[in-house]
Design an enzyme around this catalytic site. Structure first.
Site, PDB file in Angstrom:
ATOM      1  N   ILE A  18       0.910  -1.152   0.000  1.00 38.77           N
ATOM      2  CA  ILE A  18       0.000   0.000   0.000  1.00 38.77           C
ATOM      3  C   ILE A  18       0.944   1.196   0.000  1.00 38.77           C
ATOM      4  O   ILE A  18       1.872   1.267   0.806  1.00 38.77           O
ATOM      5  CB  ILE A  18      -0.954  -0.013   1.223  1.00 38.77           C
ATOM      6  CG1 ILE A  18      -1.823   1.245   1.284  1.00 38.77           C
ATOM      7  CG2 ILE A  18      -0.224  -0.166   2.535  1.00 38.77           C
ATOM      8  CD1 ILE A  18      -2.907   1.179   2.396  1.00 38.77           C
ATOM      9  N   SER A  19       0.743   2.132  -0.930  1.00 37.76           N
ATOM     10  CA  SER A  19       1.692   3.237  -1.090  1.00 37.76           C
ATOM     11  C   SER A  19       1.681   4.169   0.122  1.00 37.76           C
ATOM     12  O   SER A  19       0.697   4.262   0.854  1.00 37.76           O
ATOM     13  CB  SER A  19       1.357   4.041  -2.345  1.00 37.76           C
ATOM     14  OG  SER A  19       1.317   3.190  -3.463  1.00 37.76           O
TER      15      SER A  19
END
Ligand code: SAM
Length: 230
Positions: free
Chosen positions: A71-72
């Site tokens: 997940i960025s």
């Protein structure tokens, strides 16, 4: 800066942590778009990661998710969303659903979001999160996002959240006149975050927004499984 949460804040689905994240990680940097800031304040990032990662959900970092993906970092999500310059009526395509977090962020700023993920497990988990949290304007599909989503094209904005060797022509072709495409392009270690604007006269304008590090974009117009450019 220290974090000091009251019992009420914690019950309030960690709103104080998101306020802290937005102030220190977005506003204190270069995020000025009110709609982006508001969206990151509202989306419950901790509900897009596994329980063992939830305590880190509002830290200034990417986190591991299932299928060896990530997940960025919140700042990168905000930077890309700001670069897309979304309007409330926009139809958006995202390549790389991952946890579903960035699709949720985009869905609060646009009319509809179509998101493609190559891992079936990730797509199913993201769909479940959207359903549980009441996101109704996001459609998920399993497949090779480098080919886009022809049946739903054209899109006002396209976001690619994995790094490819080139800008896929299929995505440029599915961009509406006046549309914006944001994509990391480079080698597998580091990429330039690029924005391509398609003018109303059907001309393409390309800009570089900075250096980023994303997991590889794997597909027909990306890398192959062995890490070579297709
Ligand atoms: N947007 C995600 C989020 O908010 O959690 C982060 C995405 S993660 C950095 C990149 C994702 O792109 C991974 O889940 C990966 O499986 C996916 N991906 C890579 N190549 C793809 C392709 N050709 N089509 C669709 N998804 C792809």
């Amino acid at each position: 800066m220290t974090k000091d949460y009251s019992e009420k804040d914690l019950l309030n689905d960690r709103h104080a942590e998101r306020e802290w994240m937005v102030r220190t990680q977005l506003i204190d940097r270069d995020i000025t778009d009110e709609a982006v800031i508001h969206s990151l304040l509202k989306v419950l990032r901790h509900r897009f990661v596994n329980e063992d990662k939830q305590e880190f959900a509002y830290y200034d970092t990417a986190l591991e998710i299932e299928a060896e993906q990530t997940i960025s970092q919140p700042y990168i999500v905000a930077l890309m969303a700001q670069a897309l310059g979304l309007k409330a009526n926009d139809k958006v395509l995202e390549i790389g659903t991952g946890s579903g977090y960035s699709a949720a962020v985009l869905s609060r700023m646009a009319l509809s979001v179509y998101t493609i993920e190559r891992h079936d497990l990730l797509a199913r988990l993201a769909e479940e999160r959207f359903r549980n949290q009441g996101y109704k304007n996001i459609e998920v599909r399993v497949g090779d996002g480098t080919l886009g989503w022809l049946e739903k094209a054209p899109f006002n904005a396209i976001l690619v959240t994995a790094g490819g060797p080139v800008i896929p022509d299929s995505l440029v072709n599915q961009l509406a006149l006046g549309g914006r495409l944001v994509i990391p392009v480079g080698d597998k270690g580091e990429q330039h975050l690029l924005r391509v604007k398609k003018t109303l006269e059907n001309e393409l304008i390309e800009e570089t927004l900075g250096l980023v590090r994303f997991v590889p974009l794997i597909g027909t117009k990306g890398w192959n499984e062995m890490g070579k450019s297709c």
